[in-house]
Design a protein around this motif. Structure first.
Motif, short mmCIF file in Angstrom:
data_model
loop_
_atom_site.label_atom_id
_atom_site.label_comp_id
_atom_site.label_asym_id
_atom_site.label_seq_id
_atom_site.Cartn_x
_atom_site.Cartn_y
_atom_site.Cartn_z
N MET A 1 0.84 -1.17 0.00
CA MET A 1 0.00 0.00 0.00
C MET A 1 0.89 1.23 0.00
O MET A 1 1.73 1.40 0.85
CB MET A 1 -0.88 -0.02 1.23
CG MET A 1 -1.93 1.02 1.23
SD MET A 1 -3.46 0.12 1.08
CE MET A 1 -4.55 1.23 0.40
N GLY A 2 0.69 2.08 -0.99
CA GLY A 2 1.51 3.27 -1.13
C GLY A 2 0.86 4.46 -0.45
O GLY A 2 0.00 4.35 0.40
N THR A 3 1.31 5.61 -0.89
CA THR A 3 0.75 6.84 -0.35
C THR A 3 -0.62 7.07 -0.96
O THR A 3 -1.02 6.41 -1.92
CB THR A 3 1.66 8.04 -0.67
OG1 THR A 3 1.69 8.20 -2.10
CG2 THR A 3 3.07 7.82 -0.15
N LEU A 4 -1.35 8.00 -0.40
CA LEU A 4 -2.68 8.31 -0.91
C LEU A 4 -2.61 8.76 -2.36
O LEU A 4 -3.42 8.37 -3.19
CB LEU A 4 -3.34 9.39 -0.03
CG LEU A 4 -4.71 9.87 -0.50
CD1 LEU A 4 -5.71 8.73 -0.48
CD2 LEU A 4 -5.19 11.03 0.35
N ARG A 5 -1.62 9.56 -2.67
CA ARG A 5 -1.47 10.06 -4.05
C ARG A 5 -1.23 8.90 -5.00
O ARG A 5 -1.81 8.82 -6.09
CB ARG A 5 -0.32 11.06 -4.13
CG ARG A 5 -0.13 11.65 -5.51
CD ARG A 5 0.93 12.75 -5.49
NE ARG A 5 1.03 13.37 -6.78
CZ ARG A 5 1.82 12.96 -7.77
NH1 ARG A 5 2.60 11.91 -7.59
NH2 ARG A 5 1.85 13.58 -8.92
N GLU A 6 -0.37 7.96 -4.63
CA GLU A 6 -0.08 6.80 -5.48
C GLU A 6 -1.34 5.94 -5.66
O GLU A 6 -1.61 5.44 -6.75
CB GLU A 6 1.05 5.97 -4.89
CG GLU A 6 2.40 6.64 -4.94
CD GLU A 6 3.45 5.87 -4.16
OE1 GLU A 6 3.09 4.90 -3.44
OE2 GLU A 6 4.63 6.24 -4.25
N ASP A 7 -2.10 5.76 -4.59
CA ASP A 7 -3.33 4.97 -4.67
C ASP A 7 -4.35 5.63 -5.59
O ASP A 7 -5.06 4.96 -6.33
CB ASP A 7 -3.94 4.76 -3.29
CG ASP A 7 -3.12 3.81 -2.44
OD1 ASP A 7 -2.31 3.05 -3.03
OD2 ASP A 7 -3.28 3.81 -1.22
N LEU A 8 -4.44 6.95 -5.53
CA LEU A 8 -5.39 7.66 -6.39
C LEU A 8 -4.94 7.66 -7.85
O LEU A 8 -5.78 7.60 -8.75
CB LEU A 8 -5.58 9.10 -5.90
CG LEU A 8 -6.31 9.26 -4.56
CD1 LEU A 8 -6.32 10.71 -4.13
CD2 LEU A 8 -7.72 8.72 -4.65
N MET A 9 -3.67 7.72 -8.08
CA MET A 9 -3.16 7.75 -9.45
C MET A 9 -3.16 6.36 -10.09
O MET A 9 -3.26 6.24 -11.30
CB MET A 9 -1.74 8.34 -9.48
CG MET A 9 -1.68 9.79 -9.01
SD MET A 9 -2.71 10.89 -9.96
CE MET A 9 -1.84 10.94 -11.50
N ASN A 10 -3.02 5.30 -9.30
CA ASN A 10 -2.98 3.93 -9.79
C ASN A 10 -4.00 3.07 -9.04
O ASN A 10 -3.63 2.25 -8.20
CB ASN A 10 -1.58 3.33 -9.61
CG ASN A 10 -0.53 4.12 -10.35
OD1 ASN A 10 -0.74 4.46 -11.51
ND2 ASN A 10 0.56 4.42 -9.69
N PRO A 11 -5.29 3.21 -9.34
CA PRO A 11 -6.29 2.44 -8.59
C PRO A 11 -6.19 0.94 -8.79
O PRO A 11 -6.66 0.17 -7.98
CB PRO A 11 -7.62 2.98 -9.10
CG PRO A 11 -7.31 3.64 -10.40
CD PRO A 11 -5.88 4.06 -10.34
N SER A 12 -5.54 0.50 -9.87
CA SER A 12 -5.44 -0.95 -10.11
C SER A 12 -4.52 -1.63 -9.10
O SER A 12 -4.56 -2.85 -8.97
CB SER A 12 -4.93 -1.20 -11.53
OG SER A 12 -3.64 -0.64 -11.69
N THR A 13 -3.70 -0.87 -8.40
CA THR A 13 -2.79 -1.47 -7.43
C THR A 13 -3.47 -1.69 -6.08
O THR A 13 -2.92 -2.34 -5.21
CB THR A 13 -1.56 -0.58 -7.21
OG1 THR A 13 -1.97 0.69 -6.72
CG2 THR A 13 -0.77 -0.42 -8.49
N GLN A 14 -4.68 -1.17 -5.91
CA GLN A 14 -5.39 -1.34 -4.65
C GLN A 14 -6.03 -2.72 -4.59
O GLN A 14 -6.40 -3.30 -5.60
CB GLN A 14 -6.49 -0.29 -4.51
CG GLN A 14 -5.97 1.13 -4.45
CD GLN A 14 -7.12 2.13 -4.41
OE1 GLN A 14 -8.27 1.76 -4.43
NE2 GLN A 14 -6.77 3.39 -4.36
N SER A 15 -6.15 -3.23 -3.39
CA SER A 15 -6.81 -4.53 -3.25
C SER A 15 -8.32 -4.33 -3.34
O SER A 15 -8.86 -3.36 -2.84
CB SER A 15 -6.43 -5.17 -1.91
OG SER A 15 -6.82 -4.33 -0.86
#
Length: 78
Positions: A1-15
């Protein structure tokens, strides 16, 4: 799990998150209760001449749609 910015920019990496089971009857009943409160308030205002009759019709339509939604939830239970 990355930073909030990374999660928002790459939603496919979220579980993926599993959907929450909700009893729609409760949701519909709460909505109908709110339409009923609105109908009472608008009805009193309409009787005193402070609200148009169209407002009463809108509240009645909300209740009718709520009844239809309740009938729909009876036939679409999991």
């Amino acid at each position: 799990m990355g930073t909030l910015r990374e999660d928002l920019m790459n939603p496919s990496t979220q579980s993926p998150v599993d959907p929450v089971k909700v009893d729609l009857r409760h949701v519909v009943l709460v909505g109908m209760a709110l339409w009923t409160v609105g109908l009472i308030v608008v009805g009193v205002l309409a009787l005193t001449g402070r609200a148009p009759g169209q407002a009463v019709a809108v509240c009645v339509a909300g209740l009718v749609l709520g009844v239809l939604a309740l009938l729909w939830t009876r036939s679409h239970t999991d």
